[in-house]
Structure formats: structure tokens, C-alpha cells
Enzyme design. Structure first.
Site, mmCIF file in Angstrom:
data_model
loop_
_atom_site.group_PDB
_atom_site.id
_atom_site.type_symbol
_atom_site.label_atom_id
_atom_site.label_comp_id
_atom_site.label_asym_id
_atom_site.label_seq_id
_atom_site.Cartn_x
_atom_site.Cartn_y
_atom_site.Cartn_z
ATOM 1 N N GLY A 128 -29.431 17.304 43.054
ATOM 2 C CA GLY A 128 -28.619 18.264 42.313
ATOM 3 C C GLY A 128 -29.179 19.666 42.382
ATOM 4 O O GLY A 128 -29.332 20.250 43.454
ATOM 5 N N ARG A 241 -26.076 35.256 41.754
ATOM 6 C CA ARG A 241 -25.712 34.796 40.411
ATOM 7 C C ARG A 241 -24.895 35.808 39.616
ATOM 8 O O ARG A 241 -24.026 35.408 38.831
ATOM 9 C CB ARG A 241 -26.963 34.356 39.648
ATOM 10 C CG ARG A 241 -27.357 32.953 40.045
ATOM 11 C CD ARG A 241 -28.592 32.413 39.398
ATOM 12 N NE ARG A 241 -28.821 31.054 39.878
ATOM 13 C CZ ARG A 241 -29.995 30.546 40.187
ATOM 14 N NH1 ARG A 241 -31.076 31.292 40.059
ATOM 15 N NH2 ARG A 241 -30.103 29.297 40.634
ATOM 16 N N GLN A 277 -4.518 36.626 9.967
ATOM 17 C CA GLN A 277 -5.887 37.140 10.065
ATOM 18 C C GLN A 277 -6.781 36.214 10.879
ATOM 19 O O GLN A 277 -7.591 36.658 11.701
ATOM 20 C CB GLN A 277 -6.471 37.341 8.670
ATOM 21 C CG GLN A 277 -7.864 37.977 8.683
ATOM 22 C CD GLN A 277 -8.441 38.126 7.298
ATOM 23 O OE1 GLN A 277 -8.689 37.131 6.617
ATOM 24 N NE2 GLN A 277 -8.653 39.367 6.849
ATOM 25 N N GLU A 364 -23.964 26.625 41.389
ATOM 26 C CA GLU A 364 -25.005 27.644 41.587
ATOM 27 C C GLU A 364 -26.171 27.489 40.606
ATOM 28 O O GLU A 364 -26.735 28.459 40.121
ATOM 29 C CB GLU A 364 -24.411 29.053 41.457
ATOM 30 C CG GLU A 364 -23.312 29.376 42.443
ATOM 31 C CD GLU A 364 -23.837 29.573 43.856
ATOM 32 O OE1 GLU A 364 -25.062 29.712 44.017
ATOM 33 O OE2 GLU A 364 -23.031 29.588 44.796
ATOM 34 N N THR A 366 -26.990 24.613 37.382
ATOM 35 C CA THR A 366 -26.371 24.373 36.077
ATOM 36 C C THR A 366 -26.920 25.342 35.037
ATOM 37 O O THR A 366 -27.993 25.925 35.213
ATOM 38 C CB THR A 366 -26.642 22.936 35.589
ATOM 39 O OG1 THR A 366 -28.045 22.798 35.332
ATOM 40 C CG2 THR A 366 -26.200 21.909 36.610
#
Length: 386
Positions: A128, A241, A277, A364, A366
Site C-alpha cells: 500500500g 501533494r 439559521q 497519493e 493515505t
């Protein structure tokens, strides 16, 4: 915090107009069918937008901030079209960061013109976000290397002319790191591009597994000094990033735009819903979070343009990606809530904003990885002060 220049404001207005006029009519269809939008690629090519982050010597603006503005405006309307830009730019960044002059001269001009397409493949099924844990092997052979291993989630693989594949040049199976990126043509013998993944978000830009079986790569197609490509990979991700953060800002802004437009003519309990509101407070929180995320992304992009590197950029880049994509998820989820029952219907587009936003919290690196980066650098700095 950041005042755009007059030229950047003109670019922003131009990108917004293109998004509204050309992207908006296609956005829902691209998401629904999951088909690659070749017409959007041709549009970006005709507008010469693949040039944006390039150095001026290649015809670009050499501006990460301008690139982020483009991605933000496009993501606001069509996440997939913005995605096409991003998957082209990340390999560009890697070649600029670690390539030789000969590699830059060979690969950057066609990428800049849109005459070639590329992808980058680092992720593997077992590791990963753990870049140093890559196990795909590059074995030294006469004249180059033989690559063997399996990759996962290689975005744009089936549309690319070549892929930058991360592999480990190490003779010790237990050793971590020792990486390099290798330029692998998609037609290389021994490379198999697996079936298209079924994704929740970013459906129009395909992702695939890769199977490398003794794929030969000549030595001149290795990026960086042998076994020392980890820094190239990380610096490429650090510099990209802010772009991921810009995608989050654009998604969030688009979700807020749609939420406001949806409720401004709705009534409940005998009065316009937008006058409650509680609803106005909800919208105010969404808008405030978006503006905070935008400023953080713009600052990170400005630091890239200023030449900032190393830990200083790593921390700020991680913050921009983390905060902006978390904001995108929160705002998109709140926008679905504003829609009420219509928000969970495929007849309304707001659902795709939430699906795309969730994807950004994972790709890119986690957001948990971003927190690790920020926390580690804070602790390291504190220890050095003792």
C-alpha cells in the site's frame, strides 16, 4: 494569505469558463459510464494545459500554483477531467526530479504536447502506502535489468505509452528500500496490464494491476543513481501533494455550489429552507473550511515554486493534502445531507462528489500516512532542539 497575481487571476477566470462551458455538459456522463473521456484529453491538449507545471525551457509556466488553480477549477465541475491532468503531471515531476538530461530531452517534450501519455506505479498489493516496502525486483543483467513482480492500482496504465515502475535493486530479500523508478513501455515483452478496477470515484480514468514477468529495461531507462531512487519517489510525491489538495478544494467548492443552488428555491415549514439559521450555519462552516484549505494548498504550492525541498516541504505538502481532502469529504457529506433524500439518489450529481472525495483521502498516501509524516517531523525537530 495569498494574493494571486493579475496573470493568475486571468488563468483562474479562463479555467472556470472552460469548466462551465466544456466540462459541465460531460461530467455526469463520464462518472456514470466510467468510460475514458478521450474528448476531454483532446480538449486539454488543444488548450496546451499539459505544459503548465513544466519548466519554461519546455514551454511551461514552471508554476505549481498555476497548476493547482487549474486542477481546483476543473475538479469543481468534473473530477475526471482534472484527474487526466494529474496523472500526466506526476510522471513529469519524477522525470524532472531524477532524470538525466537525455531522459528529459527524450520524454518531456512529447508529454508536454500531449503526444505521449505516462503513468507511475509504486503501490503493491502487500505494501500500500509503504513505499520502502516495495518488493518488485529489478535484477541486474548485462545491459540493464529484469523486472519481476506485481503492482496494484496503476492509474492510466492502459492509456499510457510508458509507465514509471518502482522496483527494488537489492540482493537481500529482507532489506527495505534500495529503490529506483524504471521507464517501461506499455508494449514491453513480459508486461501484462490487468483488468480495469471497479472504482467508487475517479471512474473515468482507469486503474489496473500490473504483472511484470522478467521485463527487460535497459540501463539508460533507470531514473537516478542505482539503488538510490527512494528520494526521487518521495520528492515527487511531496511536490505533487499540493495538486491532490487542490483537487480536494475544487471538489469541496463544487459540492458547496451545488448545495446552495439546490436549496435556494426549496421550502419547508412554510418558509425558504435557506433562511433557517441551522442551514446557514452549516453552509458557513463549509465555506470557512474550504477557504482555510485553499490557503494551505496555495501556500504549499508557492513553496514548491520557491524551490523549497526536504523536510520543510514534506511537512507542509502533507498538511495540504491531509487537510484539503478531509475538508472535501466533510463538505461533500454535508452537501449530501443538505439534499436530503435526493442526496442518495443517482438522479442528482452530489453523490459523485462524495465518492470522489473519499478516494482523495486514500490516494497519493493515505491521510493516516500524512499524519505520520507530520508527526514524525515534529518529533524529530523537537528532539534536535534538546
Amino acid at each position: 494569505m495569498f494574493a494571486l497575481t493579475g496573470e493568475q487571476k486571468q488563468l483562474q477566470a479562463h479555467f472556470r469558463r472552460v469548466a462551465l462551458e466544456r466540462l459541465a455538459p460531460r461530467a455526469d456522463e463520464i462518472d456514470a459510464t466510467g468510460e475514458y473521456p478521450q474528448d476531454m484529453f483532446e480538449l486539454l491538449k488543444s488548450l496546451e494545459l499539459f505544459l503548465l507545471p513544466f519548466p519554461e525551457e519546455y514551454g511551461g509556466t514552471n508554476s505549481m500554483l498555476s497548476s493547482c488553480i487549474a486542477v481546483e477549477e476543473f475538479s469543481r465541475i468534473c473530477f475526471n477531467t482534472a484527474y487526466i491532468l494529474v496523472v500526466q503531471w506526476v510522471p513529469i515531476g519524477a522525470i524532472i526530479e531524477g532524470g538525466t538530461q537525455a531522459q528529459r530531452d527524450k520524454y518531456l517534450p512529447p508529454l508536454a504536447r500531449g503526444d505521449a501519455r505516462a503513468a507511475i506505479s509504486v503501490t503493491e498489493p502487500q505494501s500500500g502506502s509503504d513505499v520502502a516496502g516495495v518488493v518488485c525486483r529489478a535484477k541486474n543483467v548485462p545491459g540493464g535489468y529484469r523486472l519481476t513482480g506485481t503492482k496494484a492500482w496503476c492509474t492510466n496504465a492502459s492509456k499510457s505509452d510508458f509507465i514509471l515502475v518502482a522496483a527494488r535493486i537489492s540482493r537481500d530479500d529482507k532489506e527495505r528500500g534500495g529503490l529506483n523508478l524504471f521507464i517501461v513501455p506499455t508494449g514491453a515483452e513480459g508486461l501484462e496490464i490487468g483488468p480495469k478496477e471497479k472504482k467508487a470515484g475517479g471512474r473515468g480514468v482507469p486503474s489496473h494491476p500490473l504483472y511484470l514477468n522478467d521485463v527487460f529495461v535497459p540501463e539508460e531507462d533507470r531514473l537516478g543513481e542505482e539503488g538510490r531512487g527512494f528520494k526521487i519517489v518521495m520528492q515527487t510525491f511531496n511536490a505533487s501533494r499540493p495538486i491532490v489538495g487542490a483537487r480536494g478544494v475544487g471538489l469541496a467548492q463544487g459540492a458547496l455550489d451545488k448545495a446552495v443552488n439546490f436549496i435556494k428555491t426549496r421550502e419547508g415549514f412554510g418558509q425558504p429552507i435557506i433562511d433557517f439559521q441551522g442551514m446557514r450555519w452549516m453552509l458557513a462552516d463549509m465555506a470557512t473550511s474550504i477557504e482555510a484549505a485553499r490557503n494551505l494548498v496555495y501556500r504549499a504550492a508557492s513553496e514548491v515554486d520557491a524551490g523549497t525541498t526536504g523536510n520543510e516541504l514534506a511537512s507542509l505538502a502533507a498538511m495540504s493534502k491531509l487537510f484539503a481532502t478531509d475538508v472535501a469529504m466533510k463538505v461533500a457529506t454535508d452537501a449530501v445531507q443538505v439534499y436530503g433524500s435526493s442526496g442518495i439518489s443517482d438522479d442528482f450529481p452530489i453523490g459523485r462528489y462524495m465518492r470522489d472525495a473519499k478516494m482523495l483521502q486514500i490516494v497519493e498516501g493515505t491521510n493516516q500516512i500524512q499524519r505520520n509524516i507530520i508527526g514524525r517531523l515534529l518529533v524529530d525537530a523537537a528532539r534536535q532542539e534538546k
